[in-house]
Design a protein around this motif. Structure first.
Motif, short mmCIF file in Angstrom:
data_model
loop_
_atom_site.label_atom_id
_atom_site.label_comp_id
_atom_site.label_asym_id
_atom_site.label_seq_id
_atom_site.Cartn_x
_atom_site.Cartn_y
_atom_site.Cartn_z
N LEU A 75 0.84 -1.19 0.00
CA LEU A 75 0.00 0.00 0.00
C LEU A 75 0.88 1.25 0.00
CD1 LEU A 75 -2.84 -0.92 2.54
CD2 LEU A 75 -3.11 -0.44 0.11
N THR A 76 0.64 2.12 -0.96
CA THR A 76 1.36 3.40 -1.03
C THR A 76 0.50 4.58 -0.59
OG1 THR A 76 0.74 3.70 -3.35
CG2 THR A 76 2.81 2.55 -2.89
N LYS A 77 -0.83 4.33 -0.49
CA LYS A 77 -1.73 5.43 -0.13
C LYS A 77 -3.04 4.87 0.40
CE LYS A 77 -3.28 9.85 -2.07
NZ LYS A 77 -3.38 10.66 -3.31
N VAL A 78 -3.52 5.45 1.49
CA VAL A 78 -4.85 5.12 2.03
C VAL A 78 -5.54 6.43 2.34
CG1 VAL A 78 -6.15 3.93 3.82
CG2 VAL A 78 -4.00 2.95 3.02
N ASP A 79 -6.62 6.71 1.62
CA ASP A 79 -7.26 8.03 1.70
C ASP A 79 -8.56 8.03 2.48
OD1 ASP A 79 -5.29 9.33 0.36
OD2 ASP A 79 -6.29 9.29 -1.59
N ALA A 80 -8.81 7.03 3.32
CA ALA A 80 -10.06 6.99 4.09
C ALA A 80 -9.77 6.57 5.53
CB ALA A 80 -11.05 6.03 3.45
N GLN A 81 -10.43 7.24 6.47
CA GLN A 81 -10.32 6.92 7.88
C GLN A 81 -11.68 6.44 8.39
OE1 GLN A 81 -7.49 6.99 9.50
NE2 GLN A 81 -6.26 7.99 7.91
N ARG A 82 -11.69 5.85 9.58
CA ARG A 82 -12.94 5.43 10.19
C ARG A 82 -13.88 6.62 10.37
NH1 ARG A 82 -9.45 1.96 13.05
NH2 ARG A 82 -9.12 3.56 14.63
N ASN A 83 -15.16 6.38 10.09
CA ASN A 83 -16.24 7.37 10.19
C ASN A 83 -16.28 8.35 9.02
OD1 ASN A 83 -17.00 6.24 12.66
ND2 ASN A 83 -15.75 7.67 13.84
N ASP A 84 -15.35 8.24 8.06
CA ASP A 84 -15.42 9.11 6.89
C ASP A 84 -16.62 8.73 6.03
OD1 ASP A 84 -13.17 10.38 7.70
OD2 ASP A 84 -11.84 9.59 6.15
N VAL A 85 -17.28 9.76 5.51
CA VAL A 85 -18.40 9.55 4.58
C VAL A 85 -17.81 9.52 3.17
CG1 VAL A 85 -20.59 10.44 3.71
CG2 VAL A 85 -20.01 10.68 6.13
N ILE A 86 -18.04 8.43 2.46
CA ILE A 86 -17.41 8.19 1.17
C ILE A 86 -18.47 8.15 0.07
CG2 ILE A 86 -15.97 6.60 -0.15
CD1 ILE A 86 -14.54 7.94 2.18
N LEU A 87 -18.17 8.76 -1.08
CA LEU A 87 -19.04 8.68 -2.24
C LEU A 87 -18.60 7.54 -3.14
CD1 LEU A 87 -19.40 12.47 -3.17
CD2 LEU A 87 -21.01 11.05 -1.89
N LYS A 88 -19.54 7.02 -3.90
CA LYS A 88 -19.25 5.94 -4.81
C LYS A 88 -18.19 6.36 -5.83
CE LYS A 88 -21.46 2.68 -7.99
NZ LYS A 88 -22.74 2.25 -8.60
N GLY A 89 -17.18 5.52 -6.04
CA GLY A 89 -16.11 5.81 -6.98
C GLY A 89 -14.92 6.52 -6.36
N PHE A 90 -15.02 6.90 -5.08
CA PHE A 90 -13.91 7.60 -4.42
C PHE A 90 -12.72 6.65 -4.26
CE2 PHE A 90 -11.64 8.81 -0.52
CZ PHE A 90 -11.35 10.14 -0.81
N MET A 91 -11.50 7.17 -4.49
CA MET A 91 -10.31 6.34 -4.33
C MET A 91 -10.01 6.13 -2.86
SD MET A 91 -6.39 6.86 -5.69
CE MET A 91 -5.92 7.83 -4.25
N LEU A 92 -10.07 4.87 -2.45
CA LEU A 92 -9.84 4.52 -1.05
C LEU A 92 -8.37 4.24 -0.76
CD1 LEU A 92 -12.88 2.12 -0.57
CD2 LEU A 92 -12.72 4.51 0.14
N ALA A 93 -7.70 3.55 -1.68
CA ALA A 93 -6.31 3.16 -1.45
C ALA A 93 -5.61 2.97 -2.78
CB ALA A 93 -6.25 1.87 -0.61
N GLN A 94 -4.26 2.99 -2.70
CA GLN A 94 -3.44 2.80 -3.90
C GLN A 94 -2.33 1.82 -3.56
OE1 GLN A 94 -3.66 4.27 -7.20
NE2 GLN A 94 -2.26 2.55 -7.46
N LEU A 95 -2.12 0.83 -4.46
CA LEU A 95 -1.05 -0.14 -4.29
C LEU A 95 0.08 0.17 -5.26
CD1 LEU A 95 -3.76 -1.72 -3.37
CD2 LEU A 95 -2.32 -3.75 -3.57
N ASP A 96 1.28 -0.28 -4.90
CA ASP A 96 2.45 -0.11 -5.76
C ASP A 96 2.33 -1.06 -6.95
OD1 ASP A 96 4.86 0.33 -6.91
OD2 ASP A 96 6.08 -0.50 -5.27
N VAL A 97 2.22 -0.49 -8.17
CA VAL A 97 2.03 -1.30 -9.39
C VAL A 97 3.12 -1.00 -10.41
CG1 VAL A 97 -0.46 -1.61 -9.09
CG2 VAL A 97 0.39 0.44 -10.24
N GLU A 98 4.29 -0.53 -9.98
CA GLU A 98 5.35 -0.21 -10.92
C GLU A 98 5.79 -1.43 -11.73
OE1 GLU A 98 6.38 2.76 -11.74
OE2 GLU A 98 4.89 3.56 -10.34
N ASP A 99 5.88 -2.59 -11.07
CA ASP A 99 6.25 -3.80 -11.79
C ASP A 99 5.22 -4.15 -12.85
OD1 ASP A 99 8.50 -3.99 -10.27
OD2 ASP A 99 7.72 -5.53 -8.91
N LEU A 100 3.97 -3.98 -12.51
CA LEU A 100 2.91 -4.27 -13.48
C LEU A 100 2.94 -3.28 -14.65
CD1 LEU A 100 -0.09 -5.09 -11.10
CD2 LEU A 100 1.24 -6.68 -12.49
#
Length: 405
Positions: A91-116
């Motif tokens: 995981l390189t990024k996590v953009d949501a915390q507990r109790n956060d109100v999230i809209l559909k399609g919002f980016m929650l997390a990002q994984l390292d995909v440089e190899d891919l």
């Protein structure tokens, strides 16, 4: 020594007088003891059967009772999702915390995909090379087809000249062999096009797969809701299917209640329900029955009911405990008594009934239970008075203190 014994000179008479005196004393002692025991027994019997004992009692209601089904429940949701990873990575990024109100399609997390991404670049190059190979194979087919067509035209002319003797049979046979070779080369060129096309499709599929995996490195919310848990942080390694966080749609929150199967026929969708959470037992929340489960637990003999709430506590959490009461439209003309008035004695179920100011044990047959009350099918009539069962005994004189529990 008595005077009669003292004045008697005869020893035998003296002994007889002494024995008579002892017998009188023993008789008096025995008689006195018997009187004391009799008085004690009389006092004990009077205390038990002659003195009225104050006892808490309940008069059976003569009116029909509406069944109120009660049971435990947990706060749950019909629309909740566990956010997981479909690829393995860091995981390189996590953009949501507990109790956060999230809209559909919002980016929650990002994984390292440089190899891919590097693999994707190579796959696209392979696709380009495969496309060029198809073009080359098609050019070979065009060239082989043209050569074969020219040879066939020559064969047609020489067949005409053969009849006039302008060309020999040997020349015609040689040309026929050349035509067959050209047609074989054309067929090989066609097969090469098919093979090149298959390789191009394989390369294209590989590019699509890697593009999809690269996209899966970005985890997005499939619904609009609230983050109720977060299991991973930046830098954590997640595997295929690893939980990252959990989302729930607040509008789908329900109370999943459990009721005894005996009340299955009484509960229907749309019935009013009252909910008391353990965290705020004095406050009531109202709702309605949304749906009834079609599976009875084989151990507890309970079925589940989904209760939709009109409002929620300010602070809520999935799995929160509650007690649920559902008011049914089923009524009974049978008498109801508080369940704690029912006891089992000598293997039989019964209640203590007040008759002529005294307690009598009465066996009963139970029916439906509604919260703290239980229906008495047989053994108790309307307007009977049942007594608190603890400490009761047959023929006890009772001064009943009525209550309407």
């Amino acid at each position: 020594m008595t005077p009669d014994v003292a004045n008697t000179r005869d020893p035998k008479l003296t002994l007889a007088l002494r024995k008579t005196h002892k017998d009188r004393v023993f008789a008096l002692a025995v008689g006195g003891t018997a009187i004391v025991v009799a008085l004690g027994i009389s006092a004990w019997a009077f205390q038990l059967f002659g003195v009225a004992h104050p006892v808490k009692a309940h008069r059976v209601d003569a009116n029909g009772s509406v069944w109120v089904v009660r049971g435990p429940g947990l706060l749950d949701a019909t629309n909740k999702v566990l956010i997981t990873s479909r690829i393995q990575g860091r995981l390189t990024k996590v953009d949501a915390q507990r109790n956060d109100v999230i809209l559909k399609g919002f980016m929650l997390a990002q994984l390292d995909v440089e190899d891919l991404k590097s693999q994707l670049v190579a796959a696209r190059a392979d696709l380009e090379a495969a496309s060029e190979a198809v073009s080359v194979a098609q050019s070979n087919v065009t060239r082989a087809s043209a050569a074969s067509s020219k040879l066939l035209a020559d064969m047609d002319r020489r067949q005409k000249l053969l009849t006039s003797g302008a060309v020999s049979r040997a020349e015609v046979d040689a040309l026929d062999s050349t035509i067959r070779q050209a047609q074989a080369e054309l067929q090989g060129a066609v097969l090469s096009v098919r093979r090149a096309e298959a390789q191009r499709q394989s390369a294209d599929a590989n590019v699509s797969l890697l593009e999809s995996r690269v996209d899966e490195g970005t985890v997005r919310s499939p619904l609009s809701g609230v983050v109720v848990s977060r299991d991973k942080n930046v830098g954590d390694i997640v595997g295929l299917g690893s939980s990252i966080m959990q989302l729930v749609e607040p509008a789908s929150l329900i109370i999943s209640a459990r009721f005894d199967e005996s009340s299955l026929s009484a509960v229907k969708a749309g019935m009013m329900a009252t909910v008391n959470f353990v965290s705020s037992p004095r406050k009531e929340y109202h709702g309605r029955v949304q749906r009834i489960g079609r599976l009875v637990d084989q151990e507890t003999r309970e079925f589940t009911v989904d209760i939709g709430l009109d409002d929620l506590p300010e602070n809520w959490a999935l799995g929160q405990r509650a007690s649920v009461s559902v008011s049914t439209d089923v009524s009974s003309v049978m008498p109801f008594v508080p369940q704690h008035y029912v006891r089992r004695e000598d293997g039989k179920t019964g209640v203590w009934v007040l008759r002529n100011s005294r307690a009598y044990w009465q066996t009963v047959r139970l029916g439906f239970s509604s919260g703290p009350l239980v229906e008495i099918v047989e053994g108790v009539r309307h307007s009977d008075v049942v007594l608190e069962p603890i400490g009761r005994y047959t023929f006890e004189l009772v001064a009943a203190s009525l209550s309407w529990e």
